[in-house]
Design a protein around this motif. Structure first.
Motif, mmCIF file in Angstrom:
data_model
loop_
_atom_site.group_PDB
_atom_site.id
_atom_site.type_symbol
_atom_site.label_atom_id
_atom_site.label_comp_id
_atom_site.label_asym_id
_atom_site.label_seq_id
_atom_site.Cartn_x
_atom_site.Cartn_y
_atom_site.Cartn_z
ATOM 1 N N ARG A 174 14.348 -0.759 8.902
ATOM 2 C CA ARG A 174 15.351 -1.009 7.852
ATOM 3 C C ARG A 174 16.675 -0.333 8.208
ATOM 4 N N GLN A 175 16.621 0.862 8.738
ATOM 5 C CA GLN A 175 17.849 1.542 9.137
ATOM 6 C C GLN A 175 18.534 0.802 10.277
ATOM 7 N N VAL A 231 16.666 0.244 2.584
ATOM 8 C CA VAL A 231 16.464 1.526 3.271
ATOM 9 C C VAL A 231 15.967 2.574 2.284
ATOM 10 N N GLU A 235 5.698 11.283 11.770
ATOM 11 C CA GLU A 235 6.999 10.710 12.114
ATOM 12 C C GLU A 235 7.087 10.422 13.612
ATOM 13 N N ALA A 278 4.884 3.683 7.461
ATOM 14 C CA ALA A 278 6.074 3.685 6.613
ATOM 15 C C ALA A 278 7.297 4.205 7.361
ATOM 16 N N VAL A 279 7.117 5.225 8.215
ATOM 17 C CA VAL A 279 8.231 5.739 9.018
ATOM 18 C C VAL A 279 8.725 4.680 9.998
ATOM 19 N N ASP A 329 8.554 1.408 9.570
ATOM 20 C CA ASP A 329 9.286 0.407 8.785
ATOM 21 C C ASP A 329 10.638 0.945 8.329
ATOM 22 N N GLN A 330 10.711 2.238 8.022
ATOM 23 C CA GLN A 330 11.988 2.825 7.630
ATOM 24 C C GLN A 330 12.989 2.755 8.773
ATOM 25 N N GLN A 349 12.414 2.065 1.237
ATOM 26 C CA GLN A 349 11.474 2.499 2.263
ATOM 27 C C GLN A 349 11.391 4.019 2.325
ATOM 28 N N VAL A 350 12.503 4.696 2.080
ATOM 29 C CA VAL A 350 12.487 6.160 2.034
ATOM 30 C C VAL A 350 11.571 6.646 0.912
ATOM 31 N N ARG A 389 9.015 5.020 -0.252
ATOM 32 C CA ARG A 389 7.645 4.752 0.184
ATOM 33 C C ARG A 389 7.152 5.832 1.137
ATOM 34 N N VAL A 390 8.021 6.273 2.038
ATOM 35 C CA VAL A 390 7.642 7.345 2.962
ATOM 36 C C VAL A 390 7.296 8.618 2.184
#
Length: 311
Positions: free
Chosen positions: A169-170, A207, A283, A162-163, A165-166, A210-211, A213-214
């Motif tokens: 997105r960023q 974004v 992370e 997830a990190v 993918d985040q 996804q945050v 989801r993290v």
């Protein structure tokens, strides 16, 4: 920290017995231990900061830039093959964050202690426990820690993904702002502000999604780490009590028992600090995956550019 913890008992005894000489010595040792601990932690952080900014980040950035600018790699992976469209995000941002995360894990930060200082504390408490009560108590502490580490390892895959993918997105959101800055004149001429606003809004929502989801995937990991942390007090009394309960030491010496429980609690506290770094490690793994993917893509593209025949 260890010297500070060992000085608390003489300090309290001198206070109860109103022994001024012992009280003065205990106060002096407390002050010296605080000063020494502060200087030692600050020195470790300074060494880590220098390594991060002057060695690791420079080496990594130089390697990435050399591969990215060799031949026409910067063009091939973006405009021609479209293998990776956020290489700039990974080079300029992810590589720096990767070095910072690694520094925090290895050396710590002003808010927590990293793995290197904790290793010395762990060796000290292990030696003291073996001398005081044999091998059972320290080995039991390590088994308790190992079980929680394996559990966290199983729970770490989803947060790391997830990190990663985040960060992707960023990168897309950042690229949209870069595009707006580069073509602002054309966009203004064609009255495309509302269209760009809608595109940026969609990217920002991706974004934030996804945050969330993290944060959702981090909850089981944090729950496991905090369960280990709150079980420290129970475990620090359970393992020494089992040592005496099953007769591995015939006579129960209360002074020795409380010394062992104190050392076991200190050792478990060190292990809990290591385990609480699971979020930082997940992370770090996510960023390491993105930078590793970039290195693979750049290496392959650079080899193809070097072997390709000139037009």
């Amino acid at each position: 920290y260890t010297l500070y913890a060992q000085t608390n008992a003489p300090f309290m005894n001198a206070l109860v017995n109103k022994d001024r000489e012992a009280y003065g010595q205990a106060m002096l040792l407390l002050v010296l231990s605080i000063l020494f601990g502060s200087v030692a932690n600050a020195a470790v952080l300074s060494v880590g900061d220098v390594l991060c900014n002057c060695v690791w980040q420079r080496t990594l950035a130089t390697t990435l830039n050399k591969l990215y600018l060799s031949g026409k790699v910067y063009y091939d992976i973006v405009d021609y093959t479209k293998v990776m469209e956020d290489a700039d995000q990974r080079i300029a941002t992810d590589a720096q964050l990767l070095c910072e995360k690694f520094m925090h894990l290895l050396f710590g930060s002003p808010m927590y202690v990293g793995l290197t200082p904790q290793l010395f504390c762990l060796l000290f408490f292990w030696t003291m426990l073996v001398r005081a009560a044999g091998w059972f108590v320290p080995c039991a502490c390590l088994v308790y820690f190992a079980v929680n580490v394996l559990l966290n390892r199983c729970l770490m895959t989803a947060p790391a993904r997830a990190v990663r993918d985040q960060a992707t997105r960023q990168g897309e959101y950042r690229f949209a702002h870069t595009f707006l800055r580069m073509f602002c004149e054309n966009i203004a001429l064609l009255n495309g502000g509302s269209r760009e606003e809608a595109k940026l809004t969609i990217l920002m929502e991706r974004v934030l999604s996804q945050v969330r989801r993290v944060a959702l995937f981090q909850f089981p990991l944090n729950l496991s780490s905090m369960s280990f942390y709150w079980g420290l007090s129970f475990a620090s009394y359970l393992f020494p009590s089992l040592f005496w309960w099953f007769g591995w030491q015939a006579d129960l010496d209360l002074d020795t028992f409380f010394t062992v429980t104190s050392l076991a609690g200190s050792m478990m506290t060190v292990l809990s600090t290591v385990l609480l770094l699971s979020k930082e490690f997940s992370e770090f793994v996510g960023l390491l995956t993105r930078v590793g993917e970039l290195l693979d893509v750049l290496s392959v593209a650079a080899e193809q550019a070097a072997t390709a025949s000139p037009p």
